[in-house]
Design an enzyme around this catalytic site. Structure first.
Site, PDB file in Angstrom:
ATOM      1  N   ASP A 662       0.956   3.943   7.667  1.00 19.69           N
ATOM      2  CA  ASP A 662       1.974   4.729   8.383  1.00 19.69           C
ATOM      3  C   ASP A 662       1.318   6.178   8.579  1.00 19.69           C
ATOM      4  O   ASP A 662       1.302   7.515   9.055  1.00 19.69           O
ATOM      5  CB  ASP A 662       3.221   5.223   7.371  1.00 19.69           C
ATOM      6  N   LYS A 666      -0.017   8.210  11.521  1.00 20.53           N
ATOM      7  CA  LYS A 666      -0.136  10.208  11.899  1.00 20.53           C
ATOM      8  C   LYS A 666      -1.247  10.463  12.116  1.00 20.53           C
ATOM      9  O   LYS A 666      -1.715  11.214  13.921  1.00 20.53           O
ATOM     10  CB  LYS A 666       0.827  10.487  11.285  1.00 20.53           C
TER      11      LYS A 666
END
Ligand code: ASP
Ligand code: MG
Length: 804
Positions: A662, A666
């Site tokens: 994750d 990003k």
């Protein structure tokens, strides 16, 4: 005295004629002095025209005539139309024998409609004990004798009218036939279609009436056709001058010849609705308002003809030839536009004349075809003309831009120099949407933003509630109406053309239907919804496949879903190309740092030419909490992790956070903001899960959390004094190259540093740039959670709404 005029629809069988009787009855009871002018009832005039046409072609017209008669008497057995019916029988028979008819005969036929109408109403009023007097306008209005379109002889007509009304005044209601008149030889003439409006205004003029009340089946004049534009407003009052602009575009009540007698005597004209006695209608007077009125009118059933050719350049008389050829065939041109280079000339004619127009032009320009001066003459069917009345060019960019944003590109446009008028030709299928877009823009009526929301889990659901809660306020403060017209999950969609209500959750269960993305696109299309935004609050890759399709169909995109930005760089680029091509936007502020204004800041810096040299920070709220707490407190790692799980800070399977993907995503999103061509595989990710725990069910992992303790206790203890652990993303290297270095790693930093001071589940981003040097721009705050993420998505929606 007031003159009341009733149109065909008001006089039709059933509710119409009964209501007319009531209206007159009430006025008489109130002691008002009135004169009534009538047109033929219902569709009578058209019917008579059709029967006449049939008779002249020797077709069987008797059935239709029988039905016609039946209509006239079926509700009113007591009235005797023997005379009129016999006259019609005779006339039709004659025409049928001759196989032809003159305009004179046609006037005689059509006039029966008005006679029947006035006779009937007279009788009905008498049954209510109202003194009514059938008045045949052929005895009063004298004309120049041009059949089908006669001009009144004013002096004579006026005398007749005044004399007649002197005889029958006081409490008698004269029921006057509209439309029909006679020449000096007492032959019947008519004043042209819709002519009873003219009769009424002539009477008003001659009798110096205080008001002409024109009873129609609409509530008055609107800023646009209310059937097409929901927000159309009734215009309370306007001037004849302004009305005149409307008249040009086809409103028959306001035909120039009709309003001139009223202007001459300053008689106000009120347009009222027979079927809605509550309203005051629209009042048209001689007073000119300062502000000027704006309205939209539409010309339908037209076609665009386009003449193309290089050889037209600089040639003398091309336009003249076009007009001459068309005039010869009695084809009128309602709109013309041409480039100064004359390479193309476009103009609009009635749809049913388009083919003929093309043919005559092909004949006219035959020689030019051979010389290749003219290359094509084409017809574009299915177009409409929208006229923005009261619009000058200084502010025309507003409606125009709004159209383009909605992917409505006018085919042609032109303006009048004096009249503050801009007209556009648009494709018919876009008419409805175009009208709404323009209308919203020129009246600064709250702009409607139509939203489809995909995914209504934590973030999506919160967003919907947030929107529903603030709709009113936003409307007040920003003049923007947010209308959620669809909400969908992976299985079902709930449509709500006029917006979702607070009970949407139960409704989607009850009324939701299974769908494909095309259904949502068609729904928006069928309901002519403008300013479309699709919101992706799913976590699905499948849905991102629909992005481009949505963009092509005029949707802007907002997503909290990160997937689309982390798929292959090819897709990333393709999406942006499609966005550009379709002039659509894609906002995803919440992809990184939830609602924090991070992406927007980076975009701006990058766009302004500021060299971003490094971006570093704690990207994940859950991992922020984990390491902040673990570093600050003397507790086993597993205990802190369990706490994070219990507080809902992590995904249900916390490995989704711990694996670092994750954060990697990003970081990749930020890198791509800087035009770096990195792929997800380029990100070096330090996976926080020991190898032996990576596979297997979530439940078994959750039972073995204790196995993490030793690993992380060791890491913690190996740090230098006064240092803390942080799991960070780091984008670095020479960022002017094609790719940058992307690291996701666990680091130990001094407690006193910016990163070291982060608390709770905050995110922090340090943006290093050339001008700012060693001092990074720092953005810090709650970087996770449904509420802040939903707020962030909401912010993106408002950004788009502002630009729409
Ligand atoms: N009955 C005529 C027509 O239909 C006149 C009118 O209605 O004003 O044109
Ligand atoms: Mg953000």
């Amino acid at each position: 005295m007031k003159v009341l005029k009733f149109g065909g629809k008001s006089l039709a069988n059933g509710k119409g004629i009964d209501t007319v009787v009531d209206i007159i009855h009430n006025k008489v009871r109130n002691g008002e002095k009135i004169t009534v002018v009538l047109s033929a009832r219902g569709n009578t005039t058209n019917e008579l025209e059709e029967i006449l046409e049939k008779a002249s072609k020797n077709e069987d017209y008797k059935e239709q005539l029988k039905a016609f008669k039946k209509y006239q008497i079926e509700d009113f057995r007591g009235v005797d139309f023997d005379n009129e019916f016999k006259t019609l029988d005779k006339l039709f028979e004659g025409v049928s024998l001759l196989g032809d008819y003159s305009k004179r005969i046609k006037d005689q036929v059509l006039s029966q409609g008005e006679v029947i109408s006035a006779k009937l109403l007279t009788q009905l009023l008498r049954e209510k004990n109202i003194k009514a007097n059938f008045t045949d306008s052929r005895d009063l209005i004298k004309t120049d004798g041009r059949f089908g379109d006669a001009q009144p002889l004013n002096k004579l007509s006026k005398e007749n009218v005044i004399n007649h009304f002197q005889k029958y005044n006081g409490s008698t209601v004269n029921v006057v036939t509209g439309f029909i008149a006679s020449n000096t030889k007492n032959e019947t003439t008519t004043l042209g279609r819709n002519g009873s409006n003219y009769t009424a205004s002539l009477l008003a003029n001659y009798l110096e009436a205080e008001e002409l009340q024109n009873y129609t089946h609409v509530n008055g004049i609107y800023t646009a056709n209310p059937d097409l534009v929901q927000d159309a407003k009734k215009i309370e009052k306007l001037s004849f001058n302004e009305a005149n602009e409307l008249a040009y575009f086809g409103t028959n009540i306001l035909h120039a010849k009709t309003i001139i007698p009223l202007i001459e005597k300053k008689i106000p004209l009120r347009i009222l609705n027979t079927f809605d006695s509550n309203g005051n209608g629209t009042l048209i007077t001689s007073e000119t308002s300062e502000k000027g009125i704006k309205s939209l009118s539409v010309l339908e059933n037209v076609a665009l003809i386009n003449l193309k050719g290089r050889g037209l350049l600089g040639k003398v008389g091309v336009d003249a030839r076009i007009f001459r050829a068309l005039a010869h065939k009695n084809i009128s041109v309602s709109f013309i536009s041409q480039g100064s280079s004359e390479r193309g000339i476009g103009f609009v004619v009635d749809a049913d004349k388009a083919k003929e127009a093309k043919d005559v032009l092909e004949q006219e320009f035959e020689a030019d075809f051979y010389k290749r001066d003219v290359s094509a003459i084409s017809i574009e069917d299915d177009v409409s003309v929208i006229s923005i009345i009261g619009q000058d060019l200084s502010t025309f960019h507003k409606p125009y831009n709004a159209l383009i944003k909605n992917q409505i590109v006018p085919l042609l446009f032109n303006n009048t120099v004096s009249g503050k008028n801009v007209s556009l030709v648009v494709r018919k299928r876009q008419l409805h949407r175009a009208l709404n877009v323009i209308h919203g823009e020129i009246f600064e009526i709250s702009k409607k933003i139509n939203i489809a929301i995909f995914g209504h889990g934590l973030v999506g659901g919160t967003l919907i509630d947030q929107i529903l809660q603030s709709t009113k306020q936003i409307e007040k403060r920003k003049n923007i109406t947010l209308n959620i017209f669809a909400v969908a999950n992976s299985r079902k969609v709930l449509f709500a053309k006029n917006g979702l209500e607070t009970n949407w959750k139960t409704k989607i269960e009850e009324k939701g239907v299974s769908y494909a993305i095309e259904d949502i696109i068609s729904f928006a299309d069928e309901h002519h919804l403008e300013n479309l935004i699709a919101i992706d609050n799913t976590a699905s890759e499948a849905f991102t496949k629909s992005y481009i399709n949505l963009v092509k169909h005029s949707f802007d995109l907002v997503s909290s879903n990160k997937v689309a930005n982390t798929l292959s760089f090819d897709f990333y680029k393709e999406l942006r190309i499609k966005l550009e091509e379709n002039q659509k936007q894609y906002l995803y502020e919440t992809n990184v740092g939830a609602g924090l204004p991070l992406i927007d800041t980076i975009k701006l810096l990058h766009l302004s030419g500021e060299n971003i040299t490094r971006i570093k920070g704690v990207f994940s709220g859950s991992l922020s909490y984990l390491f902040n707490t673990f570093s600050a407190e003397e507790r086993p790692f597993s205990e802190v992790l369990q706490e994070a799980i219990d507080k809902g800070f992590t995904e249900p399977d916390p490995r989704e956070d711990l694996c670092g993907n994750d954060v990697g995503r990003k970081l990749l999103i930020l890198a791509r903001e800087l035009d770096l061509g990195n792929e997800f595989d380029d990100v070096n990710i330090h996976n926080l899960i020991p190898k032996n725990l990576r596979e297997g069910e979530a439940s078994s992992f959750l039972e073995r959390l204790g196995e993490l303790d030793e690993v992380y206790q060791k890491v913690k203890e190996e740090q230098k004094p006064d240092c803390v652990l942080r799991y960070i993303g780091d984008l670095w290297g020479d960022l002017s190259q094609e790719k940058g270095n992307l690291d996701v790693k666990l680091v130990s930093v001094p407690k006193s540093s910016a990163l070291g001071q982060v608390k709770g589940s905050d995110s922090i981003f340090e943006i290093y740039t050339e001008s700012y040097g060693d001092q990074p721009i720092v953005i810090q705050g709650a970087g996770a959670g449904a509420a802040v993420t939903a707020r962030g998505v909401f912010g993106d929606i408002l950004r788009l709404a502002d630009k729409a």
